[in-house]
Design an enzyme around this catalytic site. Structure first.
Site, PDB file in Angstrom:
ATOM      1  N   GLU A   1      10.682  28.583  22.978  1.00 11.01           N
ATOM      2  CA  GLU A   1      11.530  28.408  21.792  1.00 11.01           C
ATOM      3  C   GLU A   1      12.546  29.555  21.727  1.00 11.01           C
ATOM      4  O   GLU A   1      13.733  29.346  21.515  1.00 11.01           O
ATOM      5  CB  GLU A   1      10.646  28.399  20.546  1.00 11.01           C
ATOM      6  CG  GLU A   1      11.416  28.274  19.240  1.00 11.01           C
ATOM      7  CD  GLU A   1      10.530  28.460  18.024  1.00 11.01           C
ATOM      8  OE1 GLU A   1      10.944  28.035  16.932  1.00 11.01           O
ATOM      9  OE2 GLU A   1       9.437  29.052  18.159  1.00 11.01           O
ATOM     10  N   HIS A   2      12.062  30.773  21.916  1.00  6.80           N
ATOM     11  CA  HIS A   2      12.907  31.963  21.947  1.00  6.80           C
ATOM     12  C   HIS A   2      12.690  32.678  23.281  1.00  6.80           C
ATOM     13  O   HIS A   2      11.546  32.845  23.711  1.00  6.80           O
ATOM     14  CB  HIS A   2      12.556  32.957  20.839  1.00  6.80           C
ATOM     15  CG  HIS A   2      12.450  32.372  19.470  1.00  6.80           C
ATOM     16  ND1 HIS A   2      11.284  31.807  18.983  1.00  6.80           N
ATOM     17  CD2 HIS A   2      13.371  32.274  18.476  1.00  6.80           C
ATOM     18  CE1 HIS A   2      11.482  31.389  17.749  1.00  6.80           C
ATOM     19  NE2 HIS A   2      12.730  31.649  17.417  1.00  6.80           N
TER      20      HIS A   2
END
Length: 375
Positions: A271-272
């Protein structure tokens, strides 16, 4: 290390919506049948103590909303015309949906930042009516500052059902976006045949590739771990010294070199993704599987959660392989507008009729060849 296997091991720890699917299905059916009465019953069952709005946060909320709006607005390309060789023109139009529903989690604590991510982006896309589910005054405060048109004090699977199907007081929307509990996300999945959704927002995750020591890396990892149960945070380096002393529940992933670090990240599709140190930062142009990439020693992921302007509603559970973070495209539909004059019709009729005939559609063919006779 086998990057694919190591990434799969970490992914296997994340709970899925299947565990709550039947409960959510019952809630949706109940809201469809009983409308506001069902929503009120669920709110009484699941409501938590409200957190008061804080006027001192107005400036911070405006900074976040303005930056998200500015970045989102820059993504718009506008309508454009395509001229074709036969002499006709197709106008490609991007048309915003009329009504968008913005959902933000509010069970354990209010998340006004998630409200801003949805509302500011929908507004940048040109959505006519923006309805927010905000069970806490602080989230309602953020919704108003970001430009929401409606605020409904509810949250949970029943709120998703109300937005999708409508009740006596909630008009149905065209798109529902935003993170939330496993129940709310499963509800989004179950109503996706009726409305557009941004995706299934599961527990958060972060991969940090480190090639140089930086004291803030430990804080960056701990910050993401604050998102709670199911969150996966991995710090990756080829230097064992950079992985020493990482607290639980941070995963230390030792690799042979930065090529293997990149291979692990691409397999995990975080996601990050945070890149710290000159060598790690040089990987940025080669990253293809991440929700959002934070490049540089001072580009902490926490900035993206609030005020950087990038959107923090991002694909989780490896969905960065095929999905994008929340952006104006989630609120837009591409619609073609076809302009064909007599000369172009005569040019197109022959090949068009041939294809229609091959498919057995004689009326289609006649519709096109009739234009040849008219010229």
């Amino acid at each position: 290390m086998d990057p694919e296997r190591r990434a799969a091991e970490l992914r296997a720890r994340v709970p899925t919506g299947a565990s709550v699917a039947e409960e959510v299905r019952a809630v949706i059916a109940d809201v469809r049948e009983r409308g506001d009465a069902a929503v009120a019953d669920y709110e009484r069952r699941f409501a938590v103590a409200p957190v008061a709005a804080d006027p001192n946060l107005d400036s911070a909320l405006r900074t976040a909303a303005d930056n998200v709006f500015t970045v989102a607005r820059a993504s718009l390309t506008g309508d454009r015309d395509v001229q074709l060789p036969q002499g006709h023109r197709v106008r490609v139009r991007e048309v915003p949906v009329r009504r968008a529903g913005i959902y933000a989690p509010g069970g354990q604590a209010p998340y006004p930042s998630s409200v801003i991510m949805g509302v500011a982006t929908a507004r940048a896309a040109g959505v006519t009516e923006i309805a927010v589910c905000a069970a806490h005054p602080l989230m309602a405060q953020a919704a108003r500052l970001a430009g929401a048109d409606e605020i409904h004090a509810m949250g949970g699977a029943h709120a998703i059902a109300a937005l999708a199907y409508g009740t006596e007081t909630v008009r149905p929307v065209d798109v529902i976006v935003g993170p939330g509990s496993l129940y709310a996300q499963e509800a989004k999945r179950q109503v996706a045949h009726r409305v557009g959704i941004d995706g299934f927002a599961g527990p958060s995750d972060l991969v940090v590739i480190v090639s140089e020591a930086h004291d803030a890396v430990r804080l960056d990892a701990l910050a993401q771990a604050e998102h709670g149960q199911g969150t996966v945070v991995a710090v990756v380096s080829s230097d064992p010294a950079l992985l020493e002393g990482l607290p639980d529940p941070i995963e230390a992933v030792l690799v042979e070199d930065l090529e293997e670090a990149l291979a692990f990240s691409e397999a995990f599709a975080p996601e990050h993704l945070q890149l710290v140190g000159a060598q790690a930062e040089a990987l940025a142009p080669r990253v293809t599987r991440a929700g959002c990439v934070f490049v540089g020693r001072d580009a902490g992921t926490a900035f993206g959660d609030y005020v950087a302007g990038s959107n923090h509603v991002l694909p989780t559970d490896g969905a960065a392989r095929f999905a994008s973070g929340l952006n104006v495209r989630h609120f837009l539909r591409v619609m073609n507008e076809v302009h064909i004059g007599a000369a172009a019709a005569a040019e197109l009729a022959g090949p068009g009729a041939a294809l229609a005939g091959a498919e057995g559609f004689s009326a289609h063919a006649a519709s096109m060849t009739a234009r040849m006779a008219a010229t």
